[in-house]
Design a protein around this motif. Sequence first.
Motif, PDB file in Angstrom:
ATOM      1  N   PHE A  33       0.864  -1.181   0.000  1.00 51.37           N
ATOM      2  CA  PHE A  33       0.000   0.000   0.000  1.00 51.37           C
ATOM      3  C   PHE A  33       0.900   1.230   0.000  1.00 51.37           C
ATOM      4  CE2 PHE A  33       0.625  -0.900   4.527  1.00 51.37           C
ATOM      5  CZ  PHE A  33       0.923   0.350   5.042  1.00 51.37           C
ATOM      6  N   ALA A  34       0.301   2.387  -0.154  1.00 48.62           N
ATOM      7  CA  ALA A  34       1.094   3.612  -0.219  1.00 48.62           C
ATOM      8  C   ALA A  34       0.540   4.669   0.719  1.00 48.62           C
ATOM      9  CB  ALA A  34       1.125   4.163  -1.649  1.00 48.62           C
ATOM     10  N   VAL A  35       1.453   5.486   1.230  1.00 46.07           N
ATOM     11  CA  VAL A  35       1.097   6.671   2.004  1.00 46.07           C
ATOM     12  C   VAL A  35       1.577   7.890   1.220  1.00 46.07           C
ATOM     13  CG1 VAL A  35       1.542   7.979   4.116  1.00 46.07           C
ATOM     14  CG2 VAL A  35       1.179   5.503   4.236  1.00 46.07           C
ATOM     15  N   MET A  36       0.690   8.841   1.044  1.00 47.18           N
ATOM     16  CA  MET A  36       1.018  10.090   0.351  1.00 47.18           C
ATOM     17  C   MET A  36       1.012  11.240   1.344  1.00 47.18           C
ATOM     18  SD  MET A  36      -1.237   9.948  -3.119  1.00 47.18           S
ATOM     19  CE  MET A  36      -0.697   9.011  -4.552  1.00 47.18           C
ATOM     20  N   PHE A  37       1.989  12.096   1.244  1.00 42.94           N
ATOM     21  CA  PHE A  37       2.034  13.320   2.037  1.00 42.94           C
ATOM     22  C   PHE A  37       1.835  14.476   1.065  1.00 42.94           C
ATOM     23  CE2 PHE A  37       3.382  16.678   4.736  1.00 42.94           C
ATOM     24  CZ  PHE A  37       3.338  16.212   6.043  1.00 42.94           C
ATOM     25  N   ILE A  38       0.781  15.254   1.271  1.00 45.30           N
ATOM     26  CA  ILE A  38       0.420  16.333   0.351  1.00 45.30           C
ATOM     27  C   ILE A  38       0.566  17.677   1.045  1.00 45.30           C
ATOM     28  CG2 ILE A  38      -1.401  17.305  -1.104  1.00 45.30           C
ATOM     29  CD1 ILE A  38      -2.658  14.509  -1.188  1.00 45.30           C
ATOM     30  N   ASP A  39       1.321  18.565   0.418  1.00 46.01           N
ATOM     31  CA  ASP A  39       1.483  19.920   0.941  1.00 46.01           C
ATOM     32  C   ASP A  39       1.014  20.896  -0.127  1.00 46.01           C
ATOM     33  OD1 ASP A  39       2.838  21.747   3.070  1.00 46.01           O
ATOM     34  OD2 ASP A  39       3.571  22.490   1.148  1.00 46.01           O
ATOM     35  N   LEU A  40       0.158  21.828   0.259  1.00 44.67           N
ATOM     36  CA  LEU A  40      -0.354  22.805  -0.693  1.00 44.67           C
ATOM     37  C   LEU A  40       0.693  23.858  -1.004  1.00 44.67           C
ATOM     38  CD1 LEU A  40      -3.938  23.348   0.782  1.00 44.67           C
ATOM     39  CD2 LEU A  40      -3.201  21.677  -0.944  1.00 44.67           C
ATOM     40  N   ASP A  41       0.754  24.263  -2.252  1.00 49.93           N
ATOM     41  CA  ASP A  41       1.670  25.312  -2.676  1.00 49.93           C
ATOM     42  C   ASP A  41       0.947  26.655  -2.660  1.00 49.93           C
ATOM     43  OD1 ASP A  41       3.593  23.362  -3.136  1.00 49.93           O
ATOM     44  OD2 ASP A  41       2.991  23.090  -5.225  1.00 49.93           O
ATOM     45  N   ILE A  80       3.378  16.314  -3.790  1.00 48.91           N
ATOM     46  CA  ILE A  80       2.989  15.027  -3.211  1.00 48.91           C
ATOM     47  C   ILE A  80       4.213  14.128  -3.067  1.00 48.91           C
ATOM     48  CG2 ILE A  80       1.548  12.973  -3.477  1.00 48.91           C
ATOM     49  CD1 ILE A  80      -0.324  14.627  -5.246  1.00 48.91           C
ATOM     50  N   GLY A  81       4.422  13.630  -1.861  1.00 51.73           N
ATOM     51  CA  GLY A  81       5.452  12.635  -1.616  1.00 51.73           C
ATOM     52  C   GLY A  81       4.809  11.283  -1.394  1.00 51.73           C
ATOM     53  N   ILE A  82       5.429  10.229  -1.915  1.00 50.01           N
ATOM     54  CA  ILE A  82       4.839   8.894  -1.865  1.00 50.01           C
ATOM     55  C   ILE A  82       5.823   7.913  -1.224  1.00 50.01           C
ATOM     56  CG2 ILE A  82       3.784   7.028  -3.198  1.00 50.01           C
ATOM     57  CD1 ILE A  82       3.412   9.121  -5.492  1.00 50.01           C
ATOM     58  N   ALA A  83       5.354   7.170  -0.243  1.00 49.51           N
ATOM     59  CA  ALA A  83       6.123   6.090   0.367  1.00 49.51           C
ATOM     60  C   ALA A  83       5.307   4.807   0.244  1.00 49.51           C
ATOM     61  CB  ALA A  83       6.425   6.381   1.831  1.00 49.51           C
ATOM     62  N   VAL A  84       5.969   3.734  -0.175  1.00 48.73           N
ATOM     63  CA  VAL A  84       5.288   2.466  -0.423  1.00 48.73           C
ATOM     64  C   VAL A  84       5.711   1.431   0.622  1.00 48.73           C
ATOM     65  CG1 VAL A  84       4.919   0.586  -2.079  1.00 48.73           C
ATOM     66  CG2 VAL A  84       5.166   2.941  -2.901  1.00 48.73           C
ATOM     67  N   TYR A  85       4.722   0.805   1.240  1.00 45.10           N
ATOM     68  CA  TYR A  85       4.971  -0.300   2.186  1.00 45.10           C
ATOM     69  C   TYR A  85       5.184  -1.587   1.404  1.00 45.10           C
ATOM     70  CZ  TYR A  85       4.096  -3.862   5.713  1.00 45.10           C
ATOM     71  OH  TYR A  85       4.208  -4.950   6.549  1.00 45.10           O
ATOM     72  N   PRO A  86       6.154  -2.430   1.760  1.00 44.77           N
ATOM     73  CA  PRO A  86       7.052  -2.324   2.910  1.00 44.77           C
ATOM     74  C   PRO A  86       8.420  -1.713   2.592  1.00 44.77           C
ATOM     75  CG  PRO A  86       7.182  -4.532   2.014  1.00 44.77           C
ATOM     76  CD  PRO A  86       6.198  -3.779   1.153  1.00 44.77           C
ATOM     77  N   LYS A 104       5.216  17.071  -9.904  1.00 43.95           N
ATOM     78  CA  LYS A 104       4.913  17.564  -8.558  1.00 43.95           C
ATOM     79  C   LYS A 104       4.597  16.418  -7.607  1.00 43.95           C
ATOM     80  CE  LYS A 104       5.127  21.172  -7.555  1.00 43.95           C
ATOM     81  NZ  LYS A 104       6.338  21.876  -7.083  1.00 43.95           N
ATOM     82  N   TYR A 105       4.981  15.196  -7.990  1.00 41.19           N
ATOM     83  CA  TYR A 105       4.933  14.074  -7.071  1.00 41.19           C
ATOM     84  C   TYR A 105       6.276  13.358  -7.140  1.00 41.19           C
ATOM     85  CZ  TYR A 105       3.986  11.322 -11.291  1.00 41.19           C
ATOM     86  OH  TYR A 105       4.063  10.748 -12.537  1.00 41.19           O
ATOM     87  N   HIS A 106       6.638  12.699  -6.059  1.00 44.30           N
ATOM     88  CA  HIS A 106       7.954  12.074  -5.989  1.00 44.30           C
ATOM     89  C   HIS A 106       7.875  10.880  -5.048  1.00 44.30           C
ATOM     90  CE1 HIS A 106      12.316  11.703  -5.328  1.00 44.30           C
ATOM     91  NE2 HIS A 106      12.485  12.507  -6.364  1.00 44.30           N
ATOM     92  N   PHE A 107       8.438   9.750  -5.477  1.00 45.30           N
ATOM     93  CA  PHE A 107       8.548   8.592  -4.600  1.00 45.30           C
ATOM     94  C   PHE A 107       9.749   8.767  -3.682  1.00 45.30           C
ATOM     95  CE2 PHE A 107       5.909   6.765  -7.904  1.00 45.30           C
ATOM     96  CZ  PHE A 107       5.092   5.878  -7.217  1.00 45.30           C
TER      97      PHE A 107
END
Length: 198
Positions: free
Chosen positions: A51-59, A143-149, A176-179
């Motif tokens: 699964f993935a967790v996204m961290f979103i920060d508004l510009d 958007i930053g993306i981290a994938v488990y595990p 504007k997104y990055h793993f």
Amino acid sequence: MLHDITERKTIEAQMTHFANYDALTNLANRRLVQDRVQQAIMHAQRAQARFAVMFIDLDKFKRVNDSHGHDVGDQLLQAIGRRLAACLRAEDTVGRQGGDEFIVLLAKLRTPADAVRVAEKILEGLSMPFAIMGHDLRIGASIGIAVYPGDGEDFETLIRHSDAAMYQAKKSEDLKYHFFDPIEGDTPPVDEVVAPSE
């Protein structure tokens, strides 16, 4: 007696809601997102899934607050929350981390490309103007993306790594997104950090 029990149950339900949902946007708060990520971890361990967790920060959100006031800013955050929710599946979760930061849990991920499609859908949705109190507002996001595990096996690590990936996305001129990339590290250099609200 029945009235008292009904009233008590109503109060208990309200307290549970307030404990788990953001008061402004009515999205899940960090506590509820953490609980759902932990549930996703247990499911993924059993099913050998990702699964993935996204961290979103508004510009440029701070600019909206400074130019139009906090009432407009609050309504904008509410509208953004609705658009984020509309981009997700029923099993996914969007929560407000605080300020102008949001967390998304993509509960099921077949390939990283699934996360890319959602990130692009979110960015497209947020690129459309918002009509707030007579103002036509445009805002972007990183958007930053981290994938488990692979990028972490617990909530705090996944959040930290998705946050670090978000800073890399914020520096990018194109995507504007990055793993998360372990070579780039957990935390950007101090002189390269861009204030999240700008």
